[in-house]
Design an enzyme around this catalytic site. Structure first.
Site, mmCIF file in Angstrom:
data_model
loop_
_atom_site.group_PDB
_atom_site.id
_atom_site.type_symbol
_atom_site.label_atom_id
_atom_site.label_comp_id
_atom_site.label_asym_id
_atom_site.label_seq_id
_atom_site.Cartn_x
_atom_site.Cartn_y
_atom_site.Cartn_z
ATOM 1 N N LYS A 116 0.833 -1.213 0.000
ATOM 2 C CA LYS A 116 0.000 0.000 0.000
ATOM 3 C C LYS A 116 0.863 1.257 0.000
ATOM 4 O O LYS A 116 0.476 2.275 -0.566
ATOM 5 C CB LYS A 116 -0.985 -0.033 1.168
ATOM 6 C CG LYS A 116 -2.016 -1.121 0.925
ATOM 7 C CD LYS A 116 -3.266 -1.025 1.728
ATOM 8 C CE LYS A 116 -4.247 -2.036 1.123
ATOM 9 N NZ LYS A 116 -5.474 -2.223 1.762
ATOM 10 N N LYS A 198 -4.651 -9.080 -6.688
ATOM 11 C CA LYS A 198 -5.894 -9.283 -5.929
ATOM 12 C C LYS A 198 -6.995 -8.327 -6.394
ATOM 13 O O LYS A 198 -6.716 -7.160 -6.683
ATOM 14 C CB LYS A 198 -5.602 -9.023 -4.444
ATOM 15 C CG LYS A 198 -6.713 -9.470 -3.523
ATOM 16 C CD LYS A 198 -6.406 -9.136 -2.072
ATOM 17 C CE LYS A 198 -6.695 -7.693 -1.779
ATOM 18 N NZ LYS A 198 -7.148 -7.430 -0.406
ATOM 19 N N LYS A 201 -11.398 -3.556 -3.583
ATOM 20 C CA LYS A 201 -12.499 -2.611 -3.742
ATOM 21 C C LYS A 201 -12.022 -1.194 -4.038
ATOM 22 O O LYS A 201 -12.759 -0.410 -4.612
ATOM 23 C CB LYS A 201 -13.460 -2.633 -2.546
ATOM 24 C CG LYS A 201 -12.856 -2.442 -1.183
ATOM 25 C CD LYS A 201 -13.953 -2.490 -0.138
ATOM 26 C CE LYS A 201 -13.609 -3.404 0.996
ATOM 27 N NZ LYS A 201 -12.308 -3.177 1.628
#
Ligand code: AQP
Length: 335
Positions: A116, A198, A201
């Site tokens: 991230k 992956k 969302k």
């Protein structure tokens, strides 16, 4: 009904966006299946969401929609404790104590933090770094033995276990040691456009991701455009055929059949028919869920009452653990 002799489960999803097929496959499908046999604490992890930048209006909407979607999928507040993380202050309070029992080096090893940070280098905030410690607090507060998660969260549950072990040996046995539980199929659903990453969302490309709120036409269009390969053979081979393997996994989760059975079912057809069938299985699954969602989302009073009851039940259990922790650490008791 819950009874105290049932094993405790904790799990949560953060409302950084709308729920995806991945959130359902990795976590929610198991949550629903486990409600009858375990004492389940399920929450919308809103505290975790502010590590990314969201407008307050979008954030509020995401949170309410996620709660309504949990209920529409079949999470039953009569069977479990369903609540918002920010409604139970003990999560943030325990996180501070656990911060002081977590080594900087072990937190720095977390894969999700590294990924991230790379994805959004302008916003590598301390909260993002500390996210797994707050997650440890979420789990340990309820003395959860089992944490149903997708593959990407396994490392965080293992960290929670290490922190619990360290605390128990430094003070005295306090926390139950949690174990991650992954689904047999669908522990990691990949993107439709980039089937080695992956499905997330918060992905910027909406075509990579199927949301549980997508209408039938959108779902079919996204599956039709899914990246595959030039081999024209429906077979599970993650290394060489990631797109097809991902679609087989999705079919297995939503049509509720083993991957091997799905492989046989589509062995003789082409990719176009296969993609069409995967899309249809997802649409069929979503149809009743979305009808239920529309009813529940419109009933604000019901949603409020679910949150009120859930927060009371969760706060009661959480306070018991937090008081114990405060005593063990040596904080003076409030008169
Ligand atoms: N693609 C996935 N496949 C399988 N499991 C998944 N989960 C999420 N995506 C997949 C599982 O769902 C639970 C909730 O995850 P979360 O929303 O709290 O965090 P996340 O793993 O960071 O999910 P996202 O969608 O990738 O969120 P963003 O984009 O905000 O970072 C977890 O059990 C997770 O494993």
């Amino acid at each position: 009904m819950q009874t105290s002799d049932k094993k405790v489960i904790f799990s949560a999803v953060k409302p950084t966006g709308a729920l995806t097929l991945g959130s359902y496959a990795g976590a929610l499908k198991n949550w629903i299946a486990m409600q009858d046999d375990y004492n389940c604490y399920y929450c919308v992890a809103d505290l975790h969401s502010i590590t990314v930048r969201l407008s307050p209006a979008d954030f509020r909407r995401n949170t309410s929609e996620m709660l309504a979607m949990y209920l529409a999928l079949g999470i039953r507040p009569e069977k479990c404790t369903l609540f918002l993380q920010s409604h139970v202050s003990a999560h943030a309070e325990l996180a501070w104590v656990l911060n002081c029992n977590t080594l900087f080096g072990e937190a720095r090893r977390m894969t999700q933090f590294k990924e991230k940070s790379k994805r959004d280098p302008e916003n590598v905030n301390v909260g993002l770094f500390d996210y797994p410690v707050l997650m440890a607090a979420d789990i340990l507060l309820y003395q959860a033995e089992i944490v149903p998660v997708g593959e990407d969260q396994k490392q965080h549950v293992e960290l929670a276990r290490n922190i619990a072990q360290r605390f128990n040996s430094r003070y005295s046995p306090t926390f139950v040691l949690p174990e991650p539980v992954l689904p047999r199929s669908g522990a990691k659903i990949y993107g439709l456009q980039d089937p080695v990453k992956k499905m997330s969302k918060s992905n910027d490309n909406p075509n990579d991701c199927v949301y549980l709120s997508d209408d039938a036409d959108t779902v079919m269009r996204k599956f039709k455009a899914a990246v595959t390969d030039s081999d024209a053979r429906v077979a599970y081979d993650k290394a060489n055929k990631p797109g097809i393997s991902n679609l087989l996994t999705i079919y297995s989760v939503f049509a509720d059949v083993p991957v091997s059975a799905a492989e046989k079912q589509f062995a003789d057809g082409g990719y176009a028919r296969f993609k069409q069938c995967v899309g249809e299985a997802v649409v069929e699954f979503l149809r009743p869920v979305q009808a239920e969602y529309r009813k529940i989302a419109a009933d604000k009073a019901y949603l409020q009452s679910v949150l009120k009851t859930g927060a009371e039940k969760a706060a009661y259990a959480a306070r018991k653990t937090l008081s114990k922790v405060y005593r063990k650490v040596g904080f003076l008791e409030k008169a």
